[in-house]
Design a protein around this motif. Structure first.
Motif, mmCIF file in Angstrom:
data_model
loop_
_atom_site.group_PDB
_atom_site.id
_atom_site.type_symbol
_atom_site.label_atom_id
_atom_site.label_comp_id
_atom_site.label_asym_id
_atom_site.label_seq_id
_atom_site.Cartn_x
_atom_site.Cartn_y
_atom_site.Cartn_z
ATOM 1 N N LYS A 55 1.586 -8.764 5.181
ATOM 2 C CA LYS A 55 0.149 -9.520 4.367
ATOM 3 C C LYS A 55 0.929 -10.616 3.747
ATOM 4 C CE LYS A 55 -0.764 -6.335 1.708
ATOM 5 N NZ LYS A 55 -0.581 -4.516 0.384
ATOM 6 N N HIS B 70 -9.648 -5.272 3.785
ATOM 7 C CA HIS B 70 -8.771 -4.687 2.662
ATOM 8 C C HIS B 70 -9.200 -5.369 1.723
ATOM 9 C CE1 HIS B 70 -4.857 -4.978 0.837
ATOM 10 N NE2 HIS B 70 -4.557 -4.572 2.121
ATOM 11 N N GLU C 28 -7.191 3.342 0.926
ATOM 12 C CA GLU C 28 -6.315 2.962 0.416
ATOM 13 C C GLU C 28 -7.117 2.825 -0.740
ATOM 14 O OE1 GLU C 28 -3.879 -0.104 3.043
ATOM 15 O OE2 GLU C 28 -5.347 -0.904 2.300
ATOM 16 N N GLY D 162 0.739 -1.386 -3.661
ATOM 17 C CA GLY D 162 1.659 -2.184 -4.555
ATOM 18 C C GLY D 162 2.220 -1.939 -5.315
ATOM 19 N N SER E 267 1.195 2.202 -1.681
ATOM 20 C CA SER E 267 2.962 2.538 -1.466
ATOM 21 C C SER E 267 2.899 3.673 -0.461
ATOM 22 C CB SER E 267 2.471 3.102 -2.925
ATOM 23 O OG SER E 267 2.509 1.822 -4.075
ATOM 24 N N GLY F 173 1.808 -1.596 3.512
ATOM 25 C CA GLY F 173 2.613 -3.140 2.859
ATOM 26 C C GLY F 173 3.638 -2.990 2.348
ATOM 27 N N GLY F 174 4.447 -3.575 2.031
ATOM 28 C CA GLY F 174 5.979 -3.271 0.961
ATOM 29 C C GLY F 174 7.291 -2.721 2.329
HETATM 30 P P1 PGA Z 1 1.406 -0.891 0.968
HETATM 31 O O1 PGA Z 1 0.608 -1.731 1.081
HETATM 32 O O2 PGA Z 1 2.132 -0.372 0.761
HETATM 33 O O3 PGA Z 1 2.478 -2.668 0.050
HETATM 34 O O4 PGA Z 1 1.324 -0.189 -1.474
HETATM 35 C C1 PGA Z 1 -0.583 -1.455 1.452
HETATM 36 C C2 PGA Z 1 -1.948 -1.866 2.318
HETATM 37 O O5 PGA Z 1 -2.247 -3.045 1.647
HETATM 38 O O6 PGA Z 1 -1.838 -2.241 3.511
#
Ligand code: PGA
Length: 250
Positions: A11, A95, A167, A173, A213, A234-235
């Motif tokens: 991101k 996304h 997703e 997130g 997540s 993501g994170g």
């Molecule tokens: P996240 O993001 O792992 O931080 O929840 C996933 C994504 O949006 O691809």
């Protein structure tokens, strides 16, 4: 057999130094893994440097978006052929942050999928329902419609270069991942939709990632679900230790 595919979606995070530090560690610590496919998706401005840093490594590099037009007067946009030109392998399209914050419709996403595949990129096409849609029991309807619209006009041969990412928006997130049962049900539904659009053999060959997540503490149970073929992270993809521990899911 579908090879597990784990991609890190950075991101709008990291900077040149931390990005290059992260990929140097990935290259050293997971660059030899032949049993899984790994990709990192940095912000546009770091793509070139990350491609150079991973040159000769099997770790793939992807962008997080591209324009649906091929060239011309589109201020601020990046074309799929520019991504190919600098050595990118893939692009994430559709996304939920693009759909929700920047108003991308499934029609626009479909146009981007065409442009990206035509340019020679692989595509990760994201679909997912909001919390309200899940509570109204519209999950299948919503993700099915996003999948069908996103793939409109894409032929079966091109599906070799397409990965689907399920997703759920409420899980991105938030720390609240879908349970393996919840995710597994949607993945199996999406594979059925792919079977209807193409054929059973194409549906069986397309990888469907889960995203939302994903972290070292839940990746194992998610990856154990039959129709979950990888993760879009993501994170937990922003530090070498957490991303590498995700890749140790088995
Ligand atoms: P996240 O993001 O792992 O931080 O929840 C996933 C994504 O949006 O691809």
């Amino acid at each position: 057999m579908r090879k597990p595919f784990i991609a890190g979606n950075w991101k709008m995070n990291l900077e040149r130094k931390s990005a290059l530090g992260l990929v140097a560690q990935l290259r050293e610590r997971v660059g030899q893994r032949a049993d899984i496919e790994v990709a990192v998706c940095p912000p546009f401005v770091y793509l070139d440097a990350v491609v150079q840093a991973l040159n000769g490594s099997p770790i793939k590099v992807g962008a997080q978006n591209c324009c649906d037009e091929t060239s011309g007067a589109f201020t601020g946009e990046i074309s799929a052929s520019m991504l190919i030109d600098i050595g990118c392998d893939l692009v994430i399209l559709g996304h939920s942050e693009r759909r929700q914050i920047y108003g991308e419709t499934s029609e626009l996403v479909n146009s981007k999928v065409h442009t990206a595949l035509d340019a020679g990129l692989e595509v990760i096409l994201c679909v997912g329902e909001t919390r309200a849609e899940r509570e109204e029991q519209r999950t299948e309807k919503v993700v099915g419609a996003q999948l069908v619209a996103g793939l409109s006009g894409i032929d079966g041969r091109s599906m070799q270069r397409v990965t689907i990412a399920y997703e759920p928006v409420w899980a991105i997130g938030t720390g609240l991942n879908a349970t393996p049962d919840q995710a597994g049900a949607v993945h199996s539904y999406l594979r059925g939709v792919l079977g209807g659009l193409y054929s059973d053999s194409i549906a069986e060959s397309v990888r469907i990632q889960y995203g939302g997540s994903v972290k070292p503490s839940n990746v194992r149970e998610l990856m154990a679900v039959p129709h979950i073929d990888g993760c879009l992270v993501g994170g937990a993809s922003l530090t070498a230790d957490s991303f590498i521990s995700l890749l140790e899911f088995r």
